[in-house]
Design an enzyme around this catalytic site. Structure first.
Site, PDB file in Angstrom:
ATOM      1  N   GLU A 276       0.265 -35.473  12.107  1.00  0.00           N
ATOM      2  CA  GLU A 276      -0.957 -35.340  12.907  1.00  0.00           C
ATOM      3  C   GLU A 276      -0.922 -34.083  13.764  1.00  0.00           C
ATOM      4  O   GLU A 276      -1.950 -33.425  13.964  1.00  0.00           O
ATOM      5  CB  GLU A 276      -1.140 -36.577  13.786  1.00  0.00           C
ATOM      6  N   TRP A 279      -1.739 -31.290  11.475  1.00  0.00           N
ATOM      7  CA  TRP A 279      -3.185 -31.246  11.208  1.00  0.00           C
ATOM      8  C   TRP A 279      -3.896 -30.467  12.311  1.00  0.00           C
ATOM      9  O   TRP A 279      -4.841 -29.729  12.054  1.00  0.00           O
ATOM     10  CB  TRP A 279      -3.736 -32.661  11.107  1.00  0.00           C
ATOM     11  N   TRP A 307     -30.912 -32.079   6.079  1.00  0.00           N
ATOM     12  CA  TRP A 307     -30.755 -32.904   7.277  1.00  0.00           C
ATOM     13  C   TRP A 307     -32.103 -33.443   7.743  1.00  0.00           C
ATOM     14  O   TRP A 307     -33.144 -32.807   7.558  1.00  0.00           O
ATOM     15  CB  TRP A 307     -30.129 -32.078   8.411  1.00  0.00           C
ATOM     16  N   ASN A 342      -8.995 -42.598  17.297  1.00  0.00           N
ATOM     17  CA  ASN A 342      -9.092 -41.665  16.168  1.00  0.00           C
ATOM     18  C   ASN A 342      -9.763 -42.276  14.935  1.00  0.00           C
ATOM     19  O   ASN A 342     -10.583 -41.634  14.270  1.00  0.00           O
ATOM     20  CB  ASN A 342      -7.710 -41.119  15.793  1.00  0.00           C
ATOM     21  N   TRP A 360     -24.184 -32.491  11.257  1.00  0.00           N
ATOM     22  CA  TRP A 360     -22.897 -32.695  11.913  1.00  0.00           C
ATOM     23  C   TRP A 360     -22.773 -31.890  13.194  1.00  0.00           C
ATOM     24  O   TRP A 360     -22.024 -32.271  14.114  1.00  0.00           O
ATOM     25  CB  TRP A 360     -21.748 -32.350  10.963  1.00  0.00           C
ATOM     26  N   TRP A 383     -15.239 -32.709  12.105  1.00  0.00           N
ATOM     27  CA  TRP A 383     -16.618 -33.037  11.754  1.00  0.00           C
ATOM     28  C   TRP A 383     -16.946 -32.564  10.346  1.00  0.00           C
ATOM     29  O   TRP A 383     -17.599 -33.274   9.573  1.00  0.00           O
ATOM     30  CB  TRP A 383     -17.590 -32.437  12.778  1.00  0.00           C
TER      31      TRP A 383
END
Length: 483
Positions: A276, A279, A307, A342, A360, A383
């Site tokens: 993590e 990441w 959208w 998370n 987003w 996102w």
């Protein structure tokens, strides 16, 4: 540290997102010069760098107070300035006679460009500017593929980083820091970073600052690490590290977290935690290599996504009134605490993007304002990962079913009941889909759908079909763009 001489010109240590004394390369290198040190923080209001959101400013207020207290224990203090960063630096250089500026670098595109322009301008005037990486496991841009380019897939990036990078020597910071006494500073209280009228932060249960970060890491490795790999997905359990805001503001080094986790073990759980952290580096690596992703899809075809303009749906999502309990619980946790679990972050993001077909960027902007750990690289990358438009992203056809996710990861309903007390009386069987409950069950639980708690603002299967149709229309070139 070498004793400072009376004639030595001071070194300015420009604190930004490295609000700590331990494991701080800029401070350590400045201390090694033996010169007086001027610790500086500038609330930059004059550049193109994206301003912090409200929750981040709340955190900044407390973190700066903690840093100032730590500096005072060492005979120093934090000098505060507000305005254009270059103008304030130049003013401080003139006031103190400093001929060097040390800083830990920022890597977001606008911040990096500002720093580069500033460094060139100061160096042209004879002021030395030096920067280090005090934020990430590896310097963004340093981990390259075999072909010499930036990685676009996480797993090979992770393997390369962990094979190349190593923890630096742990340092505690200088025992004493000599700072010119006459250096003027603004008052933090005058910045009014803490909200008033109303104070919406009353539910923020955090201890910002270096000591708070060290304590949070200690609690995590003692009480949560042993069940981290699975427990991190259960929002009702306190099994995540909650280090993200401390890491974002640089109150603790990510390498210190890695070393502590690997020392405490177990190996498999520690490895998942380290993944993590990698990441987080991957997000910074991507933003550094592809700066356009703050405003545009990493995969350009996704900028053609149809959208929907849905102000009512967006407002319901922000307020935690979508009628889907797990989504609503997450959004209420975010508003009340400045944080969201998370696993739930992925679910609420998927709901906005795929159930409501809302851009987003609307969600990223809301998170930016509401999260105490709001980080540009991580926010944008995560996102876009959910949207399917990012590098190594979630497949476009992955659309989280919030009911199924709730029943799987909050089976006993502790998370939903905490944040949505108006449906807390429902049995577990109906908690994540109140509209499926028999009328007598709703009456007994004192739930009136459409009154005490909303009905779903969109039906899952219909929304899923609509999203798949929209996503397929822009994803047909996906395979052609894969490396």
């Amino acid at each position: 540290m070498t004793t400072a001489t009376a004639t030595a010109k001071p070194v300015i240590v420009w604190f930004r997102r490295d609000l700590r004394l331990a494991d701080n390369p800029a401070l350590s290198h400045a201390a090694a010069t033996g010169a007086p040190i001027v610790p500086l923080y500038v609330l930059d209001e004059g550049s193109r760098v994206r301003p912090m959101g409200a929750a981040s400013l709340w955190w900044l207020d407390k973190s700066l107070r903690a840093l100032d207290a730590a500096l005072r224990e060492r005979g120093s203090r934090l000098i505060l300035r507000r305005g254009d960063a270059e103008a304030e630096l130049r003013r401080l250089i003139e006031e103190t006679g400093a001929d060097r500026v040390h800083m830990n670098r920022l890597w977001e595109p606008d911040a990096a460009a500002r720093d580069a322009d500033l460094a060139h301008a100061l160096q042209a005037d004879g002021v030395e500017v030096k920067g280090w990486n005090g934020t990430y496991l590896a310097t963004p841009g340093a981990v390259r593929s075999g072909a010499g380019g930036p990685y676009k897939v996480f797993t090979p990036f992770s393997k390369a980083l962990l094979s190349q990078a190593a923890p630096p020597e742990h340092t505690l910071g200088p025992h004493r820091i000599d700072t010119p006494r006459a250096t003027p500073s603004e008052r933090l209280d005058d910045w009014r970073l803490h909200p008033t009228r109303p104070d919406w932060s009353t539910g923020f249960d955090w201890t910002p600052g270096e000591a708070g970060a060290v304590a949070a890491l200690g609690r995590f490795v003692r009480h949560a690490l042993a069940d981290y790999a699975d427990g991190r997905d259960r929002p009702g359990d306190a099994l995540t590290s909650r280090l993200s805001p401390h890491l974002h503001f640089g109150e603790i080094s990510p390498w210190r977290a890695v070393v502590a986790a690997e020392k405490a073990g177990p190996p498999g759980q520690a490895a998942k935690f380290v993944t993590e952290l990698v990441w987080r580096d991957f997000s910074a690596h991507l933003l550094h290599a592809f700066p356009q992703i703050t405003d545009h899809a990493f995969r350009p075809e996704y900028d053609r996504m149809p959208w929907r303009a849905d102000a009512t749906g967006l407002r319901a999502w922000k307020r935690g009134l979508t009628g889907y309990p797990l989504v609503d619980a997450g959004m209420r946790e975010l508003w009340r605490t400045g944080y969201m679990h998370n696993r739930v972050r992925m679910i609420v993001a998927s709901f906005l993007i795929k159930h409501l077909l809302i851009d987003w960027r609307e969600g990223e902007t809301w998170f930016w304002d509401c999260l105490v750990d709001a980080d540009l690289a991580s926010n944008v990358q995560n996102w876009q990962w959910v949207a399917g438009s990012g590098a190594d992203a979630s497949p476009y056809f992955r659309i989280f079913n919030p009911v199924a996710q709730g029943r799987k990861f909050d089976a006993d309903g502790r998370y939903v009941r905490r944040w949505i007390p108006e449906i807390a009386g429902l049995p577990d069987r109906w908690l994540h889909a109140p509209w499926e409950a028999p009328a007598e069950v709703l009456r007994e639980a004192r739930v009136r759908l459409g009154s005490t708690y909303p009905r779903p603002i969109v039906e899952h299967e219909a929304a899923r079909k609509r999203a798949l149709d929209a996503l397929k229309s822009v994803d047909r070139h996906r395979d052609e763009r894969e490396d």
